[in-house]
Each structure stands twice: as C-alpha cells, then as structure tokens.
Write a protein that holds these residues in place. Sequence first.
Motif, PDB file in Angstrom:
ATOM      1  N   LYS A  98       0.855  -1.185   0.000  1.00 19.56           N
ATOM      2  CA  LYS A  98       0.000   0.000   0.000  1.00 19.56           C
ATOM      3  C   LYS A  98       0.891   1.235   0.000  1.00 19.56           C
ATOM      4  O   LYS A  98       1.731   1.400   0.886  1.00 19.56           O
ATOM      5  CB  LYS A  98      -0.903   0.015   1.243  1.00 19.56           C
ATOM      6  CG  LYS A  98      -1.737   1.284   1.400  1.00 19.56           C
ATOM      7  CD  LYS A  98      -2.885   1.315   0.423  1.00 19.56           C
ATOM      8  CE  LYS A  98      -3.614   2.655   0.454  1.00 19.56           C
ATOM      9  NZ  LYS A  98      -4.586   2.788  -0.630  1.00 19.56           N
ATOM     10  N   ILE A 108      -6.985  -2.258   5.354  1.00 20.75           N
ATOM     11  CA  ILE A 108      -7.215  -2.921   4.069  1.00 20.75           C
ATOM     12  C   ILE A 108      -8.144  -4.107   4.286  1.00 20.75           C
ATOM     13  O   ILE A 108      -9.050  -4.360   3.513  1.00 20.75           O
ATOM     14  CB  ILE A 108      -5.869  -3.352   3.445  1.00 20.75           C
ATOM     15  CG1 ILE A 108      -5.151  -2.097   2.956  1.00 20.75           C
ATOM     16  CG2 ILE A 108      -6.085  -4.350   2.308  1.00 20.75           C
ATOM     17  CD1 ILE A 108      -3.741  -2.315   2.506  1.00 20.75           C
ATOM     18  N   GLY A 164     -11.760  -2.848   4.779  1.00 22.27           N
ATOM     19  CA  GLY A 164     -12.383  -2.142   3.658  1.00 22.27           C
ATOM     20  C   GLY A 164     -12.224  -0.632   3.652  1.00 22.27           C
ATOM     21  O   GLY A 164     -12.795   0.037   2.803  1.00 22.27           O
ATOM     22  N   TYR A 195      -9.286   1.015   3.278  1.00 23.45           N
ATOM     23  CA  TYR A 195      -8.352   1.274   2.174  1.00 23.45           C
ATOM     24  C   TYR A 195      -8.415   0.128   1.180  1.00 23.45           C
ATOM     25  O   TYR A 195      -8.808  -0.985   1.508  1.00 23.45           O
ATOM     26  CB  TYR A 195      -6.908   1.332   2.683  1.00 23.45           C
ATOM     27  CG  TYR A 195      -6.563   2.469   3.594  1.00 23.45           C
ATOM     28  CD1 TYR A 195      -7.231   3.684   3.516  1.00 23.45           C
ATOM     29  CD2 TYR A 195      -5.526   2.328   4.518  1.00 23.45           C
ATOM     30  CE1 TYR A 195      -6.882   4.735   4.354  1.00 23.45           C
ATOM     31  CE2 TYR A 195      -5.171   3.362   5.358  1.00 23.45           C
ATOM     32  CZ  TYR A 195      -5.853   4.570   5.282  1.00 23.45           C
ATOM     33  OH  TYR A 195      -5.503   5.576   6.108  1.00 23.45           O
ATOM     34  N   THR A 196      -7.983   0.412  -0.046  1.00 22.84           N
ATOM     35  CA  THR A 196      -7.795  -0.635  -1.039  1.00 22.84           C
ATOM     36  C   THR A 196      -6.289  -0.783  -1.236  1.00 22.84           C
ATOM     37  O   THR A 196      -5.578   0.216  -1.291  1.00 22.84           O
ATOM     38  CB  THR A 196      -8.430  -0.230  -2.387  1.00 22.84           C
ATOM     39  OG1 THR A 196      -9.676   0.385  -2.097  1.00 22.84           O
ATOM     40  CG2 THR A 196      -8.647  -1.422  -3.271  1.00 22.84           C
ATOM     41  N   ALA A 197      -5.830  -2.019  -1.333  1.00 24.11           N
ATOM     42  CA  ALA A 197      -4.390  -2.240  -1.483  1.00 24.11           C
ATOM     43  C   ALA A 197      -3.925  -1.753  -2.844  1.00 24.11           C
ATOM     44  O   ALA A 197      -4.663  -1.820  -3.828  1.00 24.11           O
ATOM     45  CB  ALA A 197      -4.073  -3.715  -1.312  1.00 24.11           C
ATOM     46  N   THR A 198      -2.709  -1.219  -2.886  1.00 23.60           N
ATOM     47  CA  THR A 198      -2.132  -0.816  -4.170  1.00 23.60           C
ATOM     48  C   THR A 198      -1.815  -2.061  -4.988  1.00 23.60           C
ATOM     49  O   THR A 198      -2.030  -2.116  -6.186  1.00 23.60           O
ATOM     50  CB  THR A 198      -0.839  -0.009  -3.943  1.00 23.60           C
ATOM     51  OG1 THR A 198      -1.055   0.908  -2.877  1.00 23.60           O
ATOM     52  CG2 THR A 198      -0.441   0.755  -5.178  1.00 23.60           C
ATOM     53  N   GLU A 247      -3.471  -9.419  -3.067  1.00 25.87           N
ATOM     54  CA  GLU A 247      -4.801 -10.018  -3.111  1.00 25.87           C
ATOM     55  C   GLU A 247      -5.253 -10.478  -1.728  1.00 25.87           C
ATOM     56  O   GLU A 247      -4.429 -10.825  -0.884  1.00 25.87           O
ATOM     57  CB  GLU A 247      -4.781 -11.242  -4.032  1.00 25.87           C
ATOM     58  CG  GLU A 247      -4.543 -10.911  -5.480  1.00 25.87           C
ATOM     59  CD  GLU A 247      -4.254 -12.177  -6.283  1.00 25.87           C
ATOM     60  OE1 GLU A 247      -5.122 -12.554  -7.088  1.00 25.87           O
ATOM     61  OE2 GLU A 247      -3.193 -12.787  -6.048  1.00 25.87           O
ATOM     62  N   HIS A 258     -13.038  -8.993  -2.569  1.00 26.24           N
ATOM     63  CA  HIS A 258     -12.926  -7.580  -2.964  1.00 26.24           C
ATOM     64  C   HIS A 258     -13.892  -6.770  -2.115  1.00 26.24           C
ATOM     65  O   HIS A 258     -15.082  -7.047  -2.118  1.00 26.24           O
ATOM     66  CB  HIS A 258     -13.256  -7.413  -4.447  1.00 26.24           C
ATOM     67  CG  HIS A 258     -12.326  -8.181  -5.322  1.00 26.24           C
ATOM     68  ND1 HIS A 258     -11.035  -7.778  -5.577  1.00 26.24           N
ATOM     69  CD2 HIS A 258     -12.487  -9.368  -5.964  1.00 26.24           C
ATOM     70  CE1 HIS A 258     -10.440  -8.663  -6.350  1.00 26.24           C
ATOM     71  NE2 HIS A 258     -11.297  -9.648  -6.585  1.00 26.24           N
ATOM     72  N   LEU A 259     -13.367  -5.828  -1.382  1.00 31.41           N
ATOM     73  CA  LEU A 259     -14.212  -5.106  -0.429  1.00 31.41           C
ATOM     74  C   LEU A 259     -14.571  -3.721  -0.947  1.00 31.41           C
ATOM     75  O   LEU A 259     -13.747  -3.016  -1.521  1.00 31.41           O
ATOM     76  CB  LEU A 259     -13.481  -4.976   0.911  1.00 31.41           C
ATOM     77  CG  LEU A 259     -13.176  -6.298   1.603  1.00 31.41           C
ATOM     78  CD1 LEU A 259     -12.299  -6.075   2.814  1.00 31.41           C
ATOM     79  CD2 LEU A 259     -14.462  -7.016   1.982  1.00 31.41           C
ATOM     80  N   GLN A 260     -15.824  -3.350  -0.724  1.00 34.96           N
ATOM     81  CA  GLN A 260     -16.298  -2.043  -1.189  1.00 34.96           C
ATOM     82  C   GLN A 260     -16.348  -1.020  -0.059  1.00 34.96           C
ATOM     83  O   GLN A 260     -16.810   0.086  -0.263  1.00 34.96           O
ATOM     84  CB  GLN A 260     -17.717  -2.168  -1.781  1.00 34.96           C
ATOM     85  CG  GLN A 260     -17.910  -3.293  -2.761  1.00 34.96           C
ATOM     86  CD  GLN A 260     -17.120  -3.076  -4.029  1.00 34.96           C
ATOM     87  OE1 GLN A 260     -16.891  -1.943  -4.438  1.00 34.96           O
ATOM     88  NE2 GLN A 260     -16.665  -4.157  -4.638  1.00 34.96           N
TER      89      GLN A 260
END
Lengths: 492, 325
Positions: free
Chosen positions: A13, A50, A53, A55-58, A61, A70-72
């Motif tokens: 991240k 992460i 949910g 943050y989204t990882a850069t 997986e 996959h988290l929203q």
Amino acid sequence: MSAYVLEMKGITKTFPGVVALDDVTLSVEKGTVHALIGENGAGKSTLMKILNGVYTATKGELFLEGQPLHLQGVRDAQEKGISTIFQEFNLINALSVAENIFLGRFEGKGQIKWNRINRKARELLEKLGFNFDVSKPVGKLSTAEKQLVEIAKALSYDAKIIVMDEPTSSLTKKEIELFFPIIEKLRKGGITVIYISHKLDEIFHICDRVSIMRDGKLVGESLVSEITRERIIELMVGRSMEMEYPARTASPGEPVLEVKNLTREPLLHDISFTLHKGEILGIAGLVGAGRTELAETIFGAAVADSGSIEINGKAVSIRSTMDGKANSIGMVTEDRKETGLVLDMSVTRNITVTKLDEVTTGIVLSKQKEGEVASEYVQKLNIKTPSINQTLYNLSGGNQQKVVLSKWLFSNVEILILDEPTRGIDVGAKYEIYCLMNELTEQGKSIIMISSELPEVLSMSDRILVMHKGMIKGELTGAKMTADNVMQLAID
Amino acid sequence: MNRTRVIDIIRSNGILLVILLLIIVTGITERNFLTVGNLLNVLRQVAVVGIVACGMTYCIIGGAFDLSVGSVVSLAGVITILNINAGTNEYVAVAYGLLAGVATGVINGTLISLINGRSSEAFIVTYGMQVVVASIALFPSNGLFIAGRVSDGFFKSLGQGFMPIVIFLGIATIMQFVLMKTKYGRHMCFIGSNMDVAKMSGINVKLNRISYFALSGLLAGIGGIVLCSRVTSSNPTAGLNYEMDVIAAVVVGGTPMSGGKGSVYRTVVGAVIIGIMSNALNILGITAYHQQIVKGLLIIAAVAMDILNKQISLREMTHAKVYVG
C-alpha cells in the motif's frame, strides 16, 4: 479449500510519497487467535484498514476462505464477515444496546419490531455468557460492557473474523480477567480473532500465533509457544534490547513535596505522602482509585477541600494550574489527545506554550527563539518529525508523548507528575521515556508516576504508593515492591 | 502553476473570487462603482460593523461568540448622547458609553467562565444579555430617538470624515498584532482550540476568556459611539440585528466558527466584502429586500466552504505519512 480463513498475499500500500506496506503476506488459520504486533507506524493499522475495507491495497490479493475477496467499504467487509472493534468504540451513547447492535438493520416495514430486536440482542449477549438489560442506553455501560456490545454486533453480522485493536487498553485488571474467557468462547465457536496489542503478556496468555511487523514489512511469524518475549521485542524494534526497562540511576535525596491530609470529597480522603528530590514515586491502583484525581489536585486542576501541600518545607496554596506551574509543578496528563496537546498546532507551539515569556522579546513572540527551543527539544528527546512546524496529527503516539514531556521540560519544573506516561506508545519510545525519567531524576528533579502497567511501576519506581477508593492503602519499598503486594493492596 | 495549486487557491479563496467577479462585472458596467470616492464611502459604511467585528473575532477565536454586541451598540450610544445632552464633559460621556460595553462584556465572560461554558452556553448567556441590554437601552428615552445637542469637538469628530475608517483600521491593526505576535494571542488560540489543554498547560483560562468578552463589549461600545457621532443622535434600536452582520463579517472573512484560529485582517476583508457587495447590488439597482437574500446565501456559502476545506484537509491528514519513532 484452503486451511486458512484469511490470506492476505503480497499486500503493498503506497500513499503519495510513502510506502506504508511493502509486500506483506499474512495467513490466518480458522478458529485461532492471531496476534499482530509492531511499533506504532509499523503498518498494523494500515494492514487492518485494508482488511476492513477502509483502504484498497495498491498491490496484492485477499482471500476469505479460499475465495478472492474484494471489499467495497467497511459495511461490505462487515457483511462478508470481517468486523473490526476499534479502540474508540463505534457506538452511539444515547441509543440502547439492542439499537446499537442492529443499527441500520431494523426489521419490519414502517414499524420497528422492538421485541424481536431486543430478544435477538439478548441472545447474542447470552452467547457470550452475559446477561444485561439490552434496552439500557450504551452511555450508561462500563467500558467492558461497551466492548461486549461491539462483539455482539460483530456476531450479529455472522463474523468469521473479528479484528480487535488494543482491546484491553482501557479495561481494568478485573475486566481484563473477564475479557479473556470471551475470546476463548469466540475461538471455540470457530471465530478467528486478529488481536492487535502492545501488551506481550496478553499475547502469551491468549494468542496462538503471532505476526510481527516493522516498517511496513512482516518481519516474523511464529507459534506463540515457540517464541520468547525477548525475541518478539527484538523483531519489533529491529535491534536487540537488553531489557524493557533501564536500571534506575538516581538516588532520592531530601523531601521536596509534602502532602498532608489532602481531602477532596468524595474522591480523595486524607492523603499524606512525601516526595523526595531525585525520586520516582510510583502510584499504583485500579482505574477509579483516585490516582488521577490526586495528581490533578496537587497540580491545581482541581481544588482540595482541606489538607496542605508543602514544597521545600514551605506551605503553598495551589488553587489553579497557574499556581501549580508557579510552584514548579508540571503534569503530563493521561490523555494527550484531549488534555495534553492541541493536535492541529505545530510541534513548536505545543512545546513553548507553557513558558511563552521565555521566547518573547519585549512583548513580541520571537519566531527565532521559539524555533531554537523547539529544535533543542526535538533533538534532545529524539522526536521524529520532518519539521518543527509539523502539526501533531501526523506524529505517532510516542512522538506526541515526547512533545508533551518537552513542554514541561521547557518550563523547567522541579516536580513532574506523569499520568500513564507510556500509554499507547511503542516499546522503543517507552524505553526512551524511561531513560529520560532517569536522566531527569539525576538532575535532581522529582517524578510522581501514575501507571496501570504493573511491570512499569515495579521497574521504574523507587517507592510505590498503592491507592484504593481515594485513599493511600499502603506504601511499598525495596523488596516489598512485588506485583502480588501491589495487587493485594489495590483490590478490595 | 499546476492544476492542484489552482484548485487550492479556489478552495481557500472561493468566496473572495465570487465577489471579485461581481466587482469586475459591476466595475465594467457601472462607471461610478470603481472610484476612490465610492470605495471610501463603502469603507465608511462598514467601519462600525468592522470595529465590532474585530472584537467578535477574538471571541470566536477564543472558542465562543457574543450575541449581545448589537444591544451594546444601542446602549453605548444612548448613554453617551444622554450624558452629553445633560452637559457632561464629552470625554466623560464617551467613557460612560464604553464602560457600559465593558461591563456587559465582563458579565457575559464571567457567567460563561463560571459554568465553563462552550459555544452553546455562550449562545444562551449572550443572547440573554442581548435581550436585557436592549431593554435597558430603551427605557431612558421611552424607546424614542434622541437628538444630540452636539457642538464641534471630540465627540463629533469621531464619526465625521475619515475618522471612522481610521479608528476601524487602527483597532484592526493593533488587534491583529496582539493576536499574532503576543503571548495573549497565542493563549487565545490554545483556549479556542482546546480549553482543557490550555488549562492543563497552566494558562489562566477564566481570566483570558472574560477579557475576550470585555474587549468585545468595549469595541461594541466604540462602534455604538462612532455610529451616534456620525448621525449626532441616538436611536435605542440602532444596533438591532447588528450581531448577525458582525458575525457575517467574521465568517465571510474566513475565521472558522470552531475557534482556535483566524485573523482580524480577514475580518476586515470580510466586512469590506459585504460592504462592497451591498454597494454593487445598490448600484446595479437591486432592492434592499433582494440584497438580504444574497447576503444570507453568501454566509451559508462561506460556512460551507469552511467545512469543505476542513474535510479535505482531514482527508489529506489521514492519508499523509505518520512519522514514527
């Protein structure tokens, strides 16, 4: 199907200009209590954000029970079975226990079916082995009970994984003892707990595995049964540390502060003690025993009903914090964010505030003098900040705490009251603060240290007072300073 | 200059840019607008609101606000004119007017400090004082307008010619200096940011807070006297709704209502902006009733901007690097 309930593979991240997480892989087995440990800023929180949910990882997986995840957002993570219990609870004080648990998910069209909701809430709490009134507003619950409500909320989402961030940091010793069986129940129920804590004792007590992070990387992972305390610390700080506590170097001299029959109803009753020059006087006791109230009364933040305070043999009247400061007393409060620092002001301004006269030319504040003072303390206390003009938001807990200490060192007080001086800061910064306490007492300053961490009180104090229900129940010196003796005095 | 810098400038000066647009449009279409004479006229018109707003800025930075200023404007004027008419020395009469303002402020400040009040308590206490003081201003003249028997001299000079502008900008300069450069100003920022931190740093929170209200009262008194001097009479309801115009000047200038930061210069800009806007709308032939709508929207926009900015910087802060040790 994978044996792991959760796999985080190659998580990286980056934020503009910084790599917060660098290729971290974390695998967690189902139904275990998995400790995640690391100094503040090591990347634990980013990793957990992460997972829940935020943050989204850069790069990298996530897999939940072998399926790509996959988290929203936080709600999505919750619904998929990943709940997080933060240090600051996510509860609304004015609403009832049941309302908090089911907030946003009330059944029924138009009319809410309160009976059903209350019954369900009660069932969840019973699952955890507790039974209390679910219609009570959360604001009236104790910290421990609020935590239960958070756990019940997680269960109501059928959580597979519960992340707990420093769950015991605001619990009393007694509450912690009640808390561990709850973790045990969750584990038996097949729920995985990711346990973030600075307290090594707890990790050895209840965790199965431990993952250690440093500087955004995973630096070690082991079964708890196969690793030593020293090894964990070594991995965390990246160097081997002889001990968690430095040896005391100063020896107490003549009396500096004498408190006689201090009473402040209904919190403090007839308190008398003496503090010596160059001494660290530990004050132990349970939360609510009156330790902070005693400190506030000596410093002048609250006024005593009766009793006297003598400094260097002279009776003084301390009725305000100005009086306290004028009598060379400083107080580092237990909650640096609420009462210690203004977080959106700079390092400089937070340090100089206690003695602005010193950095004033005529009536004008001198930017240059302020800068010199701030630089001096940043260097002396090894405060890690990109600049003295940095706002405190971006500093870690340990560095913030050093700023609080700096502000009292700058005002050059002779008596320093430290209320929970190392709460929520990492091992490295703790050690530095202990060394600083040694240094100060060598210079002839005197310290009153309130602490709920027994090892800290036992290791750093020259003498220990144990408070109970607003009174000093006992004084321990020398070989009598043991955990058993302290606890015996602290509890009923 | 890259894109983010442009956005930053728009973000922090949004309201100013809108007004600038209005000024340019009015300046192009109306010849009389962008003249020295007209702009001085605007400054003279906003001087009284501006003077009172300087005091309000201190109250707001110090973590509260003062709703009683409008009534103090009325009362100070009534007291001064009544005394002058009764033959009291002009200087003494003015001092009485100012004293009324300071006294109101000290009462406000003491009550709020005693109960350790925050903004919500300040709202109630100063609103209560507004009602009380408004009523006190009414009974000496049974609510009637009093013509002043004023001869040329000290009192009369206060409201004539450039004097209001000089007083306004002089006060603003001193107060800006004190705020930015002295211990008193620094303490104010701490008290407004977090009263508990200020207290636990050994700052005399109570006394300092009382002083903000006392200053606010004093400046409302000065404002009231300048106003009376300009029209050489007193009207016991002269200051009606003044507090709202004053708070508007502070907020439009960009001092956040949440306290702890801000500047007196910004308040000067805020007062002038509101003045120029009314003036431009007047010249464009928009009626006073419609102008109120514009003013209201302007205030909301200013506050919205402030909140938006705060959210953005908070987001930036949480995404920024944390420095560890």
